[in-house]
Design a protein around this motif. Structure first.
Motif, PDB file in Angstrom:
ATOM      1  N   GLN A   1      16.020 -16.735  83.377  1.00 42.43           N
ATOM      2  CA  GLN A   1      15.435 -16.478  82.060  1.00 42.43           C
ATOM      3  C   GLN A   1      15.010 -17.782  81.366  1.00 42.43           C
ATOM      4  N   LYS A   2      15.704 -18.899  81.656  1.00 40.45           N
ATOM      5  CA  LYS A   2      15.348 -20.184  81.037  1.00 40.45           C
ATOM      6  C   LYS A   2      13.954 -20.642  81.432  1.00 40.45           C
ATOM      7  N   TRP A   3      13.439 -20.142  82.557  1.00 43.19           N
ATOM      8  CA  TRP A   3      12.103 -20.505  83.021  1.00 43.19           C
ATOM      9  C   TRP A   3      11.105 -19.356  82.834  1.00 43.19           C
ATOM     10  N   GLY A   4      11.501 -18.321  82.118  1.00 43.80           N
ATOM     11  CA  GLY A   4      10.602 -17.194  81.877  1.00 43.80           C
ATOM     12  C   GLY A   4      10.351 -16.353  83.122  1.00 43.80           C
ATOM     13  N   VAL A   5      11.262 -16.422  84.089  1.00 44.75           N
ATOM     14  CA  VAL A   5      11.130 -15.633  85.305  1.00 44.75           C
ATOM     15  C   VAL A   5      11.852 -14.312  85.044  1.00 44.75           C
ATOM     16  N   SER A   6      11.096 -13.357  84.486  1.00 40.96           N
ATOM     17  CA  SER A   6      11.696 -12.090  84.121  1.00 40.96           C
ATOM     18  C   SER A   6      10.745 -10.955  84.460  1.00 40.96           C
ATOM     19  N   TYR A   7      11.331  -9.876  84.892  1.00 38.88           N
ATOM     20  CA  TYR A   7      10.565  -8.681  85.202  1.00 38.88           C
ATOM     21  C   TYR A   7       9.918  -8.229  83.894  1.00 38.88           C
ATOM     22  N   LYS A   8       8.634  -8.001  83.899  1.00 37.12           N
ATOM     23  CA  LYS A   8       7.908  -7.718  82.653  1.00 37.12           C
ATOM     24  C   LYS A   8       8.322  -6.400  81.997  1.00 37.12           C
ATOM     25  N   SER A   9       8.946  -5.510  82.759  1.00 35.97           N
ATOM     26  CA  SER A   9       9.462  -4.276  82.183  1.00 35.97           C
ATOM     27  C   SER A   9      10.910  -4.525  81.756  1.00 35.97           C
ATOM     28  N   THR A  10      11.199  -4.418  80.462  1.00 35.81           N
ATOM     29  CA  THR A  10      12.531  -4.726  79.936  1.00 35.81           C
ATOM     30  C   THR A  10      13.606  -3.885  80.612  1.00 35.81           C
ATOM     31  N   MET A  11      13.365  -2.608  80.800  1.00 36.71           N
ATOM     32  CA  MET A  11      14.367  -1.743  81.421  1.00 36.71           C
ATOM     33  C   MET A  11      14.681  -2.194  82.842  1.00 36.71           C
ATOM     34  N   LYS A  12      13.646  -2.579  83.592  1.00 31.57           N
ATOM     35  CA  LYS A  12      13.876  -2.998  84.967  1.00 31.57           C
ATOM     36  C   LYS A  12      14.527  -4.375  85.016  1.00 31.57           C
ATOM     37  N   ASP A  13      14.255  -5.220  84.016  1.00 37.08           N
ATOM     38  CA  ASP A  13      14.813  -6.567  84.021  1.00 37.08           C
ATOM     39  C   ASP A  13      16.324  -6.552  83.844  1.00 37.08           C
ATOM     40  N   ILE A  14      16.865  -5.542  83.168  1.00 39.83           N
ATOM     41  CA  ILE A  14      18.316  -5.527  82.943  1.00 39.83           C
ATOM     42  C   ILE A  14      19.107  -5.095  84.179  1.00 39.83           C
ATOM     43  N   VAL A  15      18.431  -4.571  85.200  1.00 34.43           N
ATOM     44  CA  VAL A  15      19.148  -4.215  86.428  1.00 34.43           C
ATOM     45  C   VAL A  15      19.187  -5.383  87.413  1.00 34.43           C
ATOM     46  N   ILE A  16      18.556  -6.496  87.053  1.00 38.70           N
ATOM     47  CA  ILE A  16      18.535  -7.689  87.900  1.00 38.70           C
ATOM     48  C   ILE A  16      19.356  -8.772  87.209  1.00 38.70           C
ATOM     49  N   LYS A  17      20.268  -9.384  87.934  1.00 34.75           N
ATOM     50  CA  LYS A  17      21.070 -10.466  87.349  1.00 34.75           C
ATOM     51  C   LYS A  17      20.171 -11.656  87.002  1.00 34.75           C
ATOM     52  N   ASP A  18      20.530 -12.335  85.934  1.00 36.85           N
ATOM     53  CA  ASP A  18      19.769 -13.515  85.525  1.00 36.85           C
ATOM     54  C   ASP A  18      19.996 -14.692  86.471  1.00 36.85           C
ATOM     55  N   ASP A  19      21.146 -14.714  87.137  1.00 32.65           N
ATOM     56  CA  ASP A  19      21.479 -15.828  88.021  1.00 32.65           C
ATOM     57  C   ASP A  19      20.734 -15.740  89.345  1.00 32.65           C
ATOM     58  N   ILE A  20      20.165 -16.872  89.739  1.00 35.28           N
ATOM     59  CA  ILE A  20      19.579 -17.055  91.059  1.00 35.28           C
ATOM     60  C   ILE A  20      20.335 -18.218  91.689  1.00 35.28           C
ATOM     61  N   ASP A  21      20.799 -18.044  92.909  1.00 32.05           N
ATOM     62  CA  ASP A  21      21.460 -19.137  93.623  1.00 32.05           C
ATOM     63  C   ASP A  21      20.436 -19.871  94.480  1.00 32.05           C
ATOM     64  N   LEU A  22      20.586 -21.192  94.554  1.00 33.95           N
ATOM     65  CA  LEU A  22      19.715 -22.033  95.351  1.00 33.95           C
ATOM     66  C   LEU A  22      20.555 -22.952  96.216  1.00 33.95           C
ATOM     67  N   GLN A  23      19.995 -23.370  97.336  1.00 35.91           N
ATOM     68  CA  GLN A  23      20.626 -24.356  98.219  1.00 35.91           C
ATOM     69  C   GLN A  23      19.492 -25.132  98.892  1.00 35.91           C
ATOM     70  N   VAL A  24      19.573 -26.458  98.825  1.00 36.14           N
ATOM     71  CA  VAL A  24      18.487 -27.326  99.277  1.00 36.14           C
ATOM     72  C   VAL A  24      18.962 -28.210 100.422  1.00 36.14           C
ATOM     73  N   THR A  25      18.140 -28.341 101.452  1.00 33.91           N
ATOM     74  CA  THR A  25      18.360 -29.349 102.486  1.00 33.91           C
ATOM     75  C   THR A  25      17.043 -30.072 102.702  1.00 33.91           C
ATOM     76  N   LEU A  26      17.125 -31.382 102.919  1.00 37.50           N
ATOM     77  CA  LEU A  26      15.909 -32.141 103.211  1.00 37.50           C
ATOM     78  C   LEU A  26      16.254 -33.426 103.933  1.00 37.50           C
ATOM     79  N   SER A  27      15.246 -33.955 104.610  1.00 37.27           N
ATOM     80  CA  SER A  27      15.361 -35.300 105.190  1.00 37.27           C
ATOM     81  C   SER A  27      14.078 -36.033 104.873  1.00 37.27           C
ATOM     82  N   ALA A  28      14.217 -37.350 104.715  1.00 33.02           N
ATOM     83  CA  ALA A  28      13.074 -38.188 104.347  1.00 33.02           C
ATOM     84  C   ALA A  28      13.160 -39.487 105.137  1.00 33.02           C
ATOM     85  N   LYS A  29      11.989 -39.975 105.540  1.00 32.99           N
ATOM     86  CA  LYS A  29      11.960 -41.280 106.205  1.00 32.99           C
ATOM     87  C   LYS A  29      10.661 -41.993 105.916  1.00 32.99           C
TER      88      LYS A  29
END
Length: 190
Positions: free
Chosen positions: A162-190
């Motif tokens: 929700q802090k980034w405005g990533v919300s289902y445009k239908s209010t009723m449908k948005d409340i059935v989706i948790k606001d939390d999204i989990d992320l995990q990043v891996t990368l290599s650089a050279k």
């Protein structure tokens, strides 16, 4: 004469303080989204690609970095076929990430500090920009630099969509989706 000698010593020290940029050569961002109700399809997971990224090393240690996320690459990996296509299109359209208007996101490291946990030896804080909104995120990561190659693996961390405005445009449908999204990043650089 003492001032000249001091300037020489300071200038010499700058030569030994090496800063260099490394390009990200491989990366993977995993995501997990959840519904409030616990059903068979109560969560989805997938990936997002980086389109580019650079890390800064100073004296052989990570000192910063910036990354561009390709939001058109968002892909649900827990589904296949027609259902995968439908969910991918749903995530990309105006209901969630609006990738036609916001094709990229960015992450810029702002602070890096040592962590006393060996599995994740650093805490990274940076600014994540999605859909034109920027918010700070902090997460633990394991960072290693060997033979000029940097590897970074984050622990799974949570953002509030929700802090980034990533919300289902239908209010009723948005409340059935948790606001939390989990992320995990891996990368290599050279």
């Amino acid at each position: 004469m003492k001032k000249l000698a001091l300037l020489f010593v300071l200038a010499s020290g700058l030569v030994f303080s090496q800063t260099k940029s490394l390009k990200v050569v491989s990366s993977k961002i995993n995501w997990w989204g959840y519904k409030v109700a616990k059903t068979e399809a109560s969560s989805h997971q997938g990936t997002i690609d980086l389109s580019s990224g650079t890390v800064i090393l100073k004296n052989g240690q990570l000192a910063g970095g910036s990354f561009v996320l390709d939001m058109n690459s968002i892909n649900a990996t827990d589904l296949s076929g027609e259902y995968q296509t439908k969910l991918n299109n749903h995530l990309k359209n105006g209901d969630f990430f609006e990738v036609e208007k916001y094709p990229t996101g960015t992450f810029k490291m702002m602070l890096l500090r040592k962590n006393n946990k060996p599995d994740f030896n650093y805490i990274i804080t940076g600014n994540l920009t999605l859909k034109g909104s920027t918010n700070a995120v902090t997460f633990p990561a394991k960072i290693e630099v060997k033979n000029g190659v940097l590897t970074l693996t984050s622990d799974k961390f949570t953002i509030d969509r929700q802090k980034w405005g990533v919300s289902y445009k239908s209010t009723m449908k948005d409340i059935v989706i948790k606001d939390d999204i989990d992320l995990q990043v891996t990368l290599s650089a050279k």
